[in-house]
Scaffold this motif. Structure first.
Motif, mmCIF file in Angstrom:
data_model
loop_
_atom_site.group_PDB
_atom_site.id
_atom_site.type_symbol
_atom_site.label_atom_id
_atom_site.label_comp_id
_atom_site.label_asym_id
_atom_site.label_seq_id
_atom_site.Cartn_x
_atom_site.Cartn_y
_atom_site.Cartn_z
ATOM 1 N N VAL A 6 0.838 -1.189 0.000
ATOM 2 C CA VAL A 6 0.000 0.000 0.000
ATOM 3 C C VAL A 6 0.876 1.244 0.000
ATOM 4 O O VAL A 6 0.578 2.233 -0.642
ATOM 5 N N ARG A 7 2.007 1.206 0.726
ATOM 6 C CA ARG A 7 2.906 2.353 0.796
ATOM 7 C C ARG A 7 4.315 1.892 0.475
ATOM 8 O O ARG A 7 4.731 0.820 0.877
ATOM 9 N N GLU A 8 5.034 2.733 -0.221
ATOM 10 C CA GLU A 8 6.377 2.346 -0.673
ATOM 11 C C GLU A 8 7.429 2.527 0.413
ATOM 12 O O GLU A 8 8.410 1.797 0.457
ATOM 13 N N ILE A 9 7.239 3.529 1.292
ATOM 14 C CA ILE A 9 8.236 3.814 2.323
ATOM 15 C C ILE A 9 7.556 3.907 3.684
ATOM 16 O O ILE A 9 6.327 3.982 3.781
ATOM 17 N N LEU A 10 8.358 3.898 4.735
ATOM 18 C CA LEU A 10 7.826 4.021 6.083
ATOM 19 C C LEU A 10 7.676 5.490 6.454
ATOM 20 O O LEU A 10 8.606 6.269 6.305
ATOM 21 N N ASP A 11 6.491 5.861 6.936
ATOM 22 C CA ASP A 11 6.284 7.230 7.395
ATOM 23 C C ASP A 11 6.619 7.318 8.889
ATOM 24 O O ASP A 11 7.005 6.333 9.522
ATOM 25 N N ILE A 12 6.452 8.507 9.448
ATOM 26 C CA ILE A 12 6.804 8.736 10.854
ATOM 27 C C ILE A 12 6.001 7.829 11.775
ATOM 28 O O ILE A 12 6.534 7.270 12.747
ATOM 29 N N LYS A 13 4.728 7.658 11.477
ATOM 30 C CA LYS A 13 3.889 6.793 12.322
ATOM 31 C C LYS A 13 4.439 5.376 12.365
ATOM 32 O O LYS A 13 4.542 4.777 13.445
ATOM 33 N N LEU A 18 7.173 0.971 15.084
ATOM 34 C CA LEU A 18 8.191 -0.081 15.015
ATOM 35 C C LEU A 18 9.192 0.027 16.154
ATOM 36 O O LEU A 18 9.600 -0.982 16.741
ATOM 37 N N THR A 19 9.586 1.244 16.487
ATOM 38 C CA THR A 19 10.518 1.437 17.595
ATOM 39 C C THR A 19 9.899 0.986 18.910
ATOM 40 O O THR A 19 10.543 0.310 19.730
ATOM 41 N N LEU A 20 8.629 1.329 19.118
ATOM 42 C CA LEU A 20 7.936 0.902 20.335
ATOM 43 C C LEU A 20 7.786 -0.620 20.373
ATOM 44 O O LEU A 20 7.928 -1.242 21.438
ATOM 45 N N LEU A 21 7.514 -1.227 19.207
ATOM 46 C CA LEU A 21 7.414 -2.681 19.146
ATOM 47 C C LEU A 21 8.726 -3.342 19.545
ATOM 48 O O LEU A 21 8.748 -4.298 20.328
ATOM 49 N N CYS A 22 9.828 -2.832 19.006
ATOM 50 C CA CYS A 22 11.137 -3.415 19.318
ATOM 51 C C CYS A 22 11.488 -3.233 20.786
ATOM 52 O O CYS A 22 12.112 -4.107 21.406
ATOM 53 N N TYR A 246 2.657 -1.879 4.810
ATOM 54 C CA TYR A 246 3.984 -1.386 4.441
ATOM 55 C C TYR A 246 4.841 -2.509 3.849
ATOM 56 O O TYR A 246 4.578 -3.688 4.085
ATOM 57 N N PRO A 247 5.907 -2.159 3.112
ATOM 58 C CA PRO A 247 6.794 -3.177 2.541
ATOM 59 C C PRO A 247 7.482 -4.012 3.622
ATOM 60 O O PRO A 247 8.017 -3.476 4.594
ATOM 61 N N VAL A 248 7.473 -5.316 3.434
ATOM 62 C CA VAL A 248 7.989 -6.242 4.433
ATOM 63 C C VAL A 248 9.471 -6.030 4.714
ATOM 64 O O VAL A 248 9.913 -6.034 5.862
ATOM 65 N N SER A 249 10.270 -5.837 3.658
ATOM 66 C CA SER A 249 11.721 -5.728 3.853
ATOM 67 C C SER A 249 12.084 -4.502 4.675
ATOM 68 O O SER A 249 13.032 -4.526 5.468
ATOM 69 N N ARG A 250 11.350 -3.417 4.517
ATOM 70 C CA ARG A 250 11.633 -2.202 5.288
ATOM 71 C C ARG A 250 11.202 -2.370 6.743
ATOM 72 O O ARG A 250 11.883 -1.934 7.674
#
Length: 295
Positions: A6-13, A18-22, A246-250
């Protein structure tokens, strides 16, 4: 047919989530250590799935969301892959060191990138992504290298099991992205994963002849509730929301932060020392993630 991201890159959200998940997954390493002092690992993983499944089912029924809207066979496959991943990971710890298992488990982003390249449209391997992944992975090796030794034949078996867990994690994500995204919601993805992994995890616990419960106290119960509610329910639901959009690899490149946050959590809650290795690792992982996700 491949579904484009759906989106090519990761936005701020996405970056914040992702940081909170990690951070949560890193702290979960401490919770797992505490929980495993009283409850067998695979059995505990089954309990965790039960807690997440019940909480999600209640929430979905309150919101009048059907539990099985379709793609049930794909959901069964996701549940089996998830259960086998944890069985392989926990089994690896019987034969190899925790640090070796963690390093091999977090080779997952490479398998995510390869799987996305061949099976998902619009998520290709590039030189930039490869450089970023390698930098981040070197950071993990720097962090955990002091615990590594010359592997024995038994240790190699454990390492292969940990590597298998990494491949199963990637296979689960790729299958979800290819077969479930666009057909069911992230809630159903998580529900399928938990409900269909439960019988497999308890069966594997029996086959491994685990003693399910050694002893219980308030701390152990709290750690299991944390794993079930915060990790298996909330954090995995957020992860699947991101996987759907979002893209899986990113996305996967951010998981390199988890061992770093685990080391920080160990320092905060288990009085483990903060070292220069941790600082160097955090820098390398951060640079690697930036390179992977740079426009």
């Amino acid at each position: 047919m491949n579904q484009p991201s759906v989106r090519e890159i990761l936005d701020i959200k996405a970056v914040v989530l992702l940081t909170l998940l990690c951070m949560a997954w890193g702290f979960n390493a401490v919770a797992m250590k505490v929980g495993n002092t009283g409850i067998a690992p695979i059995f505990c993983a089954g309990i965790r799935s039960v807690i997440a499944m019940v909480g999600l089912a209640v929430w979905m029924r309150i919101r009048h969301i059907p539990l099985f809207p379709g793609s049930v066979l794909d959901g069964v496959i996701v549940g089996i892959l998830f259960g086998l991943e944890f069985a392989a990971l926990f089994s690896s710890l019987l034969y190899t060191s925790v640090s070796s298992a963690w390093i091999l488990l977090y080779s997952t982003p490479f398998f995510h990138a390869i799987g996305a390249h061949y099976f998902l449209a619009g998520d290709r391997i590039t030189v930039q992504k490869t450089i970023g992944l390698v930098l981040a992975f070197i950071g993990i090796i720097v962090l955990l290298s002091k615990h590594l030794g010359v592997p024995s034949l038994t240790g190699l078996l454990g390492d292969m099991l940990a590597l298998t867990a990494a491949m199963l994690w990637a296979a689960t994500t790729i299958w979800i992205k290819r077969r479930l995204v666009g057909k069911v919601s992230p809630h159903h993805t998580l529900f399928y994963q938990t409900v269909f992994s439960i019988p497999l995890l308890f069966l594997l616990s029996t086959l491994f002849r685990e003693t399910p419960v050694h002893h219980l106290n308030a701390l152990i119960i709290s750690s299991v509730l944390f794993q079930g509610i915060v990790i298996a329910f909330v954090s995995y639901l957020v992860w699947f929301y991101l996987v759907h959009d979002y893209p899986v690899s990113r996305l996967s490149s951010f998981t390199f932060l988890t061992p770093v946050f685990a080391a920080l959590s160990g320092a905060l809650f288990l009085q483990e020392p903060l070292t220069l290795r941790l600082t160097i690792s955090l820098v390398l992982v951060s640079i690697g993630i930036y390179v992977v996700n740079r426009r």
